[in-house]
Design a protein around this motif. Structure first.
Motif, PDB file in Angstrom:
ATOM      1  N   LEU A   1       0.835  -1.205   0.000  1.00 28.39           N
ATOM      2  CA  LEU A   1       0.000   0.000   0.000  1.00 28.39           C
ATOM      3  C   LEU A   1       0.872   1.258   0.000  1.00 28.39           C
ATOM      4  O   LEU A   1       0.559   2.244  -0.683  1.00 28.39           O
ATOM      5  CB  LEU A   1      -0.917   0.009   1.223  1.00 28.39           C
ATOM      6  CG  LEU A   1      -2.111  -0.949   1.203  1.00 28.39           C
ATOM      7  CD1 LEU A   1      -2.821  -0.925   2.541  1.00 28.39           C
ATOM      8  CD2 LEU A   1      -3.083  -0.574   0.088  1.00 28.39           C
ATOM      9  N   LYS A   2       1.955   1.223   0.775  1.00 32.84           N
ATOM     10  CA  LYS A   2       2.859   2.369   0.818  1.00 32.84           C
ATOM     11  C   LYS A   2       3.507   2.602  -0.548  1.00 32.84           C
ATOM     12  O   LYS A   2       3.697   3.746  -0.961  1.00 32.84           O
ATOM     13  CB  LYS A   2       3.928   2.159   1.887  1.00 32.84           C
ATOM     14  CG  LYS A   2       4.973   3.274   1.889  1.00 32.84           C
ATOM     15  CD  LYS A   2       6.003   3.098   2.953  1.00 32.84           C
ATOM     16  CE  LYS A   2       7.156   4.079   2.763  1.00 32.84           C
ATOM     17  NZ  LYS A   2       6.711   5.475   2.605  1.00 32.84           N
ATOM     18  N   GLU A   3       3.850   1.531  -1.240  1.00 33.80           N
ATOM     19  CA  GLU A   3       4.477   1.672  -2.557  1.00 33.80           C
ATOM     20  C   GLU A   3       3.540   2.366  -3.543  1.00 33.80           C
ATOM     21  O   GLU A   3       3.984   3.088  -4.435  1.00 33.80           O
ATOM     22  CB  GLU A   3       4.890   0.299  -3.078  1.00 33.80           C
ATOM     23  CG  GLU A   3       6.082  -0.293  -2.314  1.00 33.80           C
ATOM     24  CD  GLU A   3       6.331  -1.763  -2.638  1.00 33.80           C
ATOM     25  OE1 GLU A   3       7.352  -2.293  -2.179  1.00 33.80           O
ATOM     26  OE2 GLU A   3       5.495  -2.367  -3.342  1.00 33.80           O
TER      27      GLU A   3
ATOM     28  N   GLY B   1      -9.341 -10.034   1.002  1.00 30.35           N
ATOM     29  CA  GLY B   1      -9.256  -8.979  -0.002  1.00 30.35           C
ATOM     30  C   GLY B   1      -9.360  -7.617   0.656  1.00 30.35           C
ATOM     31  O   GLY B   1     -10.173  -7.428   1.572  1.00 30.35           O
ATOM     32  N   PHE B   2      -8.533  -6.656   0.216  1.00 30.88           N
ATOM     33  CA  PHE B   2      -8.539  -5.326   0.830  1.00 30.88           C
ATOM     34  C   PHE B   2      -8.260  -4.264  -0.220  1.00 30.88           C
ATOM     35  O   PHE B   2      -7.361  -4.414  -1.050  1.00 30.88           O
ATOM     36  CB  PHE B   2      -7.467  -5.240   1.925  1.00 30.88           C
ATOM     37  CG  PHE B   2      -7.357  -3.880   2.555  1.00 30.88           C
ATOM     38  CD1 PHE B   2      -8.144  -3.539   3.642  1.00 30.88           C
ATOM     39  CD2 PHE B   2      -6.476  -2.925   2.043  1.00 30.88           C
ATOM     40  CE1 PHE B   2      -8.057  -2.274   4.215  1.00 30.88           C
ATOM     41  CE2 PHE B   2      -6.375  -1.667   2.607  1.00 30.88           C
ATOM     42  CZ  PHE B   2      -7.172  -1.336   3.698  1.00 30.88           C
TER      43      PHE B   2
ATOM     44  N   ALA C   1     -12.537   1.559   3.823  1.00 30.01           N
ATOM     45  CA  ALA C   1     -11.850   0.319   3.481  1.00 30.01           C
ATOM     46  C   ALA C   1     -12.902  -0.675   2.994  1.00 30.01           C
ATOM     47  O   ALA C   1     -13.951  -0.841   3.624  1.00 30.01           O
ATOM     48  CB  ALA C   1     -11.125  -0.248   4.696  1.00 30.01           C
ATOM     49  N   ILE C   2     -12.617  -1.310   1.870  1.00 31.35           N
ATOM     50  CA  ILE C   2     -13.499  -2.340   1.318  1.00 31.35           C
ATOM     51  C   ILE C   2     -12.793  -3.664   1.509  1.00 31.35           C
ATOM     52  O   ILE C   2     -11.703  -3.882   0.967  1.00 31.35           O
ATOM     53  CB  ILE C   2     -13.799  -2.108  -0.181  1.00 31.35           C
ATOM     54  CG1 ILE C   2     -14.203  -0.650  -0.430  1.00 31.35           C
ATOM     55  CG2 ILE C   2     -14.852  -3.082  -0.654  1.00 31.35           C
ATOM     56  CD1 ILE C   2     -15.470  -0.224   0.258  1.00 31.35           C
TER      57      ILE C   2
ATOM     58  N   ILE D   1      -7.805  -4.578  10.763  1.00 27.99           N
ATOM     59  CA  ILE D   1      -7.963  -5.614   9.750  1.00 27.99           C
ATOM     60  C   ILE D   1      -7.114  -6.818  10.127  1.00 27.99           C
ATOM     61  O   ILE D   1      -5.881  -6.717  10.225  1.00 27.99           O
ATOM     62  CB  ILE D   1      -7.528  -5.109   8.354  1.00 27.99           C
ATOM     63  CG1 ILE D   1      -8.260  -3.812   7.986  1.00 27.99           C
ATOM     64  CG2 ILE D   1      -7.752  -6.186   7.303  1.00 27.99           C
ATOM     65  CD1 ILE D   1      -9.737  -3.962   7.777  1.00 27.99           C
ATOM     66  N   GLY D   2      -7.751  -7.964  10.334  1.00 25.09           N
ATOM     67  CA  GLY D   2      -7.040  -9.219  10.602  1.00 25.09           C
ATOM     68  C   GLY D   2      -6.932 -10.013   9.316  1.00 25.09           C
ATOM     69  O   GLY D   2      -7.935 -10.531   8.824  1.00 25.09           O
ATOM     70  N   VAL D   3      -5.731 -10.104   8.758  1.00 21.25           N
ATOM     71  CA  VAL D   3      -5.565 -10.671   7.418  1.00 21.25           C
ATOM     72  C   VAL D   3      -5.248 -12.157   7.467  1.00 21.25           C
ATOM     73  O   VAL D   3      -4.724 -12.681   8.451  1.00 21.25           O
ATOM     74  CB  VAL D   3      -4.467  -9.933   6.626  1.00 21.25           C
ATOM     75  CG1 VAL D   3      -4.652  -8.432   6.717  1.00 21.25           C
ATOM     76  CG2 VAL D   3      -3.071 -10.311   7.111  1.00 21.25           C
TER      77      VAL D   3
END
Length: 259
Positions: free
Chosen positions: A48-50, A145-146, A153-154, A175-177
């Motif tokens: 996400l940062k990228e 999925g995020f 946030a979806i 969010i627990g992935v």
């Protein structure tokens, strides 16, 4: 946006564990790693940062002094900052979540808080739920999925029998992935440059007592810990097919008692 990733130091999944004093594992000669689901959460945050250079990724953990090595591993992967809440006594999930929440509130301005859906040592799948409750923010677990849209946030999460549930959540949220989120199955390896850089990044240290939490004040304590019983050796039935089938059925009825 400030993205936080909660990580936990756990024994290597290939480590041979022994019981100490009937309640804890013997920590001697154990290799410690980032819990695998937390590592997936960190990879998602870094991706996400990228895509969003103004995002900042900060690691946060609760654990003993030795947890610093795990934090350094996360920094070497690409995280920019880290917070280590030091606690050398046993803590239950509610106390850990309370400490994380207090630290995040003190830092302020947190957006998405990522964590693995469960830790590989106890498989409790509780801390991120308690964390969201202490922060009074939405939470989703088992997220596969995020994506982000403005201040929302979806997420897609796996539910029973392979079905998926889609949820729209306001940010901030927890969010627990799970493995495979956004097709991530293997987190990146730390580069030599990343490892060298991580050594120079200061880690913010907070004693758990400084958050108003007594490390011994827990609601759940382990009563007994024991290794699972060894599986009995398998048996090979020899002879003609009709004879072996009859003997197999008899064993399933009389010994295994599954028929």
């Amino acid at each position: 946006m400030n993205i936080y990733v909660c990580i936990k130091q756990v024994p290597d999944t290939e480590a041979v564990l022994n019981i100490k004093e009937g309640k804890f594992i013997n920590e001697e000669n154990i290799k410690w790693i980032i819990s695998p689901y937390d590592e997936i959460a960190l990879e998602l945050a870094l991706q996400l940062k990228e895509k969003n250079p103004d995002f900042k990724v900060t690691l946060i953990t609760v654990g003993p002094t030795r947890a610093e090595s795990t934090i350094r591993s996360g920094l070497a992967m690409g995280a920019e900052n880290a917070i280590h809440i030091e606690a050398n006594d046993y803590l239950d999930h509610q106390t850990i979540a309370k400490a994380l929440a207090q630290a995040l509130k003190t830092e302020g301005d947190f957006g998405v808080v990522f964590t693995g859906k469960q830790a590989s040592d106890d498989d409790a799948s509780l801390t991120h739920i308690f964390l969201a409750r202490n922060l009074d923010v939405p939470v989703a677990t088992n997220v596969i999925g995020f994506q982000m849209e403005s201040d929302k946030a979806i997420v897609e999460r796996e539910i029973d029998q392979g079905a998926r549930e889609k949820i729209e959540m306001t940010i901030p949220c927890v969010i627990g992935v799970t493995k495979g989120i956004n097709d991530i199955n293997q987190p990146r390896y730390a580069t030599l440059m990343g490892i060298m850089k991580a050594k120079k990044i200061p880690i913010k240290k907070i004693m758990i007592q400084d958050l108003g939490i007594e490390s011994g004040a827990v609601s759940v304590v382990p009563e007994k810990l024991e290794a699972p019983p060894e599986k009995p050796a398998g048996r090979v039935l020899e002879g003609e097919m009709e004879e072996t089938i009859s003997e197999l059925v008899k064993l399933l009825k009389d010994e295994a008692k599954v028929l």
